[in-house]
Design a protein around this motif. Sequence first.
Motif, PDB file in Angstrom:
ATOM      1  N   ARG A  15      -1.342 -20.019  -5.634  1.00 12.58           N
ATOM      2  CA  ARG A  15      -0.314 -19.975  -6.684  1.00 12.58           C
ATOM      3  C   ARG A  15       1.056 -19.601  -6.091  1.00 12.58           C
ATOM      4  N   VAL A  16       1.049 -18.633  -5.197  1.00 10.29           N
ATOM      5  CA  VAL A  16       2.311 -18.200  -4.586  1.00 10.29           C
ATOM      6  C   VAL A  16       2.945 -19.346  -3.809  1.00 10.29           C
ATOM      7  N   ILE A  17       2.101 -20.056  -3.066  1.00 12.04           N
ATOM      8  CA  ILE A  17       2.619 -21.182  -2.282  1.00 12.04           C
ATOM      9  C   ILE A  17       3.190 -22.253  -3.197  1.00 12.04           C
ATOM     10  N   THR A  18       2.496 -22.516  -4.322  1.00 10.95           N
ATOM     11  CA  THR A  18       2.978 -23.534  -5.274  1.00 10.95           C
ATOM     12  C   THR A  18       4.337 -23.157  -5.841  1.00 10.95           C
ATOM     13  N   ILE A  61       1.581 -14.676   3.939  1.00  7.22           N
ATOM     14  CA  ILE A  61       0.926 -13.486   4.504  1.00  7.22           C
ATOM     15  C   ILE A  61       0.887 -12.351   3.478  1.00  7.22           C
ATOM     16  N   LEU A  62       2.023 -12.106   2.822  1.00  7.77           N
ATOM     17  CA  LEU A  62       2.099 -11.018   1.849  1.00  7.77           C
ATOM     18  C   LEU A  62       1.177 -11.260   0.659  1.00  7.77           C
ATOM     19  N   SER A  63       1.090 -12.539   0.213  1.00  8.43           N
ATOM     20  CA  SER A  63       0.216 -12.838  -0.928  1.00  8.43           C
ATOM     21  C   SER A  63      -1.258 -12.672  -0.558  1.00  8.43           C
ATOM     22  N   TRP A  64      -1.602 -12.825   0.704  1.00 11.03           N
ATOM     23  CA  TRP A  64      -2.982 -12.607   1.169  1.00 11.03           C
ATOM     24  C   TRP A  64      -3.310 -11.115   1.180  1.00 11.03           C
ATOM     25  N   ILE A  65      -2.325 -10.307   1.554  1.00  9.23           N
ATOM     26  CA  ILE A  65      -2.572  -8.870   1.709  1.00  9.23           C
ATOM     27  C   ILE A  65      -2.417  -8.119   0.388  1.00  9.23           C
ATOM     28  N   TYR A  66      -1.406  -8.509  -0.424  1.00  4.24           N
ATOM     29  CA  TYR A  66      -1.096  -7.734  -1.625  1.00  4.24           C
ATOM     30  C   TYR A  66      -1.260  -8.573  -2.895  1.00  4.24           C
TER      31      TYR A  66
END
Length: 587
Positions: A15-18, A61-66
């Motif tokens: 979703r973040v990437i989209t 990276i941030l969306s994977w971690i947080y």
Amino acid sequence: LSQFWQELKRRKVVRVITVYAAAAFVILELTDIVAPSLGLPEWTLNLIIILLVAGFIIAAILSWIYDINPQGEMVKTEPSQKVKEEEQPTTSNGWKITSYISFLVIIGFIVFQVIAITDKSEEIPILERSIAVLPFEDMSAQQDQEYFCDGIAEEIINSLTQLDSLKVIARTSTFAFKNKQEDIREIGKILGVSTVLEGSVQKVGNRLRITAQLINVEDGSHLWSERFERELEDVFIIQDEISEAIVDKLRVKLLGVPGEITIHRQTENIEAYNLYLKGRFFWHRRTVDDLLKSIQSYEQAIEIDTSYALAYAGLADVYHIMSWRGYFPREEGFEKGKTYAYKALSINKQLPEAHSALGGILTWCDWDWTGAEKELLQAISLNPNDANAYQYISELMSVLGRNKEAREYINLALELNPHSMMMYNLSGLYYYNEGYYEKAIEEAKKSLEISQSGWPLLRLYRSNIRLSHDQEALKYLKEIISIDFSIDSREVIDAIFLESGIEGIIEWHIQWLQKKESSDFFFGSMNRNLTIAVSYGLLGDSQQALTSLEKAFEAGESGLPYINTGPNFALLRDNPRFKAMVNEMGL
């Protein structure tokens, strides 16, 4: 792979990437739209792309971690094996809505681009909007229709300039191909246009037969052609009728929009008009005798039609050029030119030729920089295809040290008049003033290819000295002195060069200039003291350079406004006497 994809979805990375992609797409499109109007440099878009790519990596990276919990707090995302099934977070409606909106934004922009490209392709299916109108060939047995042929071409040029977004090459460049049997495709490439209009006039008894054809430069094919036959009872009406018909056809062919074009001839007297054409013909040749003939032709036209504004504007231009070059007493000539320009404007306030001439005179005579800029911008607004106005305002910008604008204006002038010796010479001067000596040399050579002249030779001589290319500088000095056929000093300067190097050559050149007759154009009264001052500047002799400059100032030499720009007098910039001269000119 399936588990990894599920983990990406669970951590909301997809979703973040989209959303990020949609936002980046919008930013890039907006940058592409607004960058030209804001005057942003060409590398702006590349920089934004680099920043967005870097941001993309960081966002992933941030969306994977947080993650952000329902309370709006940022929390660290736990691995899937540590999260119980019942604790799996539900998909929030906010994320869903954001994703859908992002997807729709991307689709919308893509559709918009497709429509824009389609519209553009429909608007200009094949041809770039540019044309050169060649002088019409006189096919009459008596060869007595030259001015009529020139008049037809000039009327079409003037009429085509009324069409929006159409680049029309100036008369100076197109008429350089008069009576030359060159391939139309080659002429079009030299002039930088996609289409060329050529034609012919044949007089048989009391009838005129006129043909015109529009040619595609890319392959030499005829896009349109037509033949007109008329009685010679009223040449003026014939000229209007044919010019309007051709312009109407060209408007449809080039722009795809039919419409009427109004030809503003400024006089209804064919004799006065033909005299005006003669005046323009002699003005373009620029020798002393031709300029005097130009004055005579304009004055005769005014005797016939005292309200002929274009003829008054023509006289303003002639006295402007003659005074600048030293062919006519400076103050008297400039004053005459100014009087005629104001007379033309009192008849027709919307005459671009008069505004252009007045702008040039206010620059070089009155040193009225504000007034000159106002007049020249007015000339350009009235006729965006006026190459002379772009040239004049580029000179003004250079004098004022506004180098970027000077470059932009001279480039526009060269687009419209790519076969102009003077415009390439000025382009070389502006490169020289900014320290780009190699580019100055390139432009000076282009100028010489068009016409042999002392100005580009001086540019080549000085630029090579600045680059320490002493042998090349010596070669061009020999070409400079060869303009004066009364002497042959080549062997003398070879001996001086061997003994004293380039410094000895510069000193010899100064002595040669001091001995020149005051009537000599390139090296006489026009800018002789100023030219000597530049030579002393090349030697680094500030005292002699300053003394010569003060002589130039006392004599009112034309090129004085240039002294505060470029490298020629950089060594004098802090001198109080030099500053006094600059302040006197309002620079």
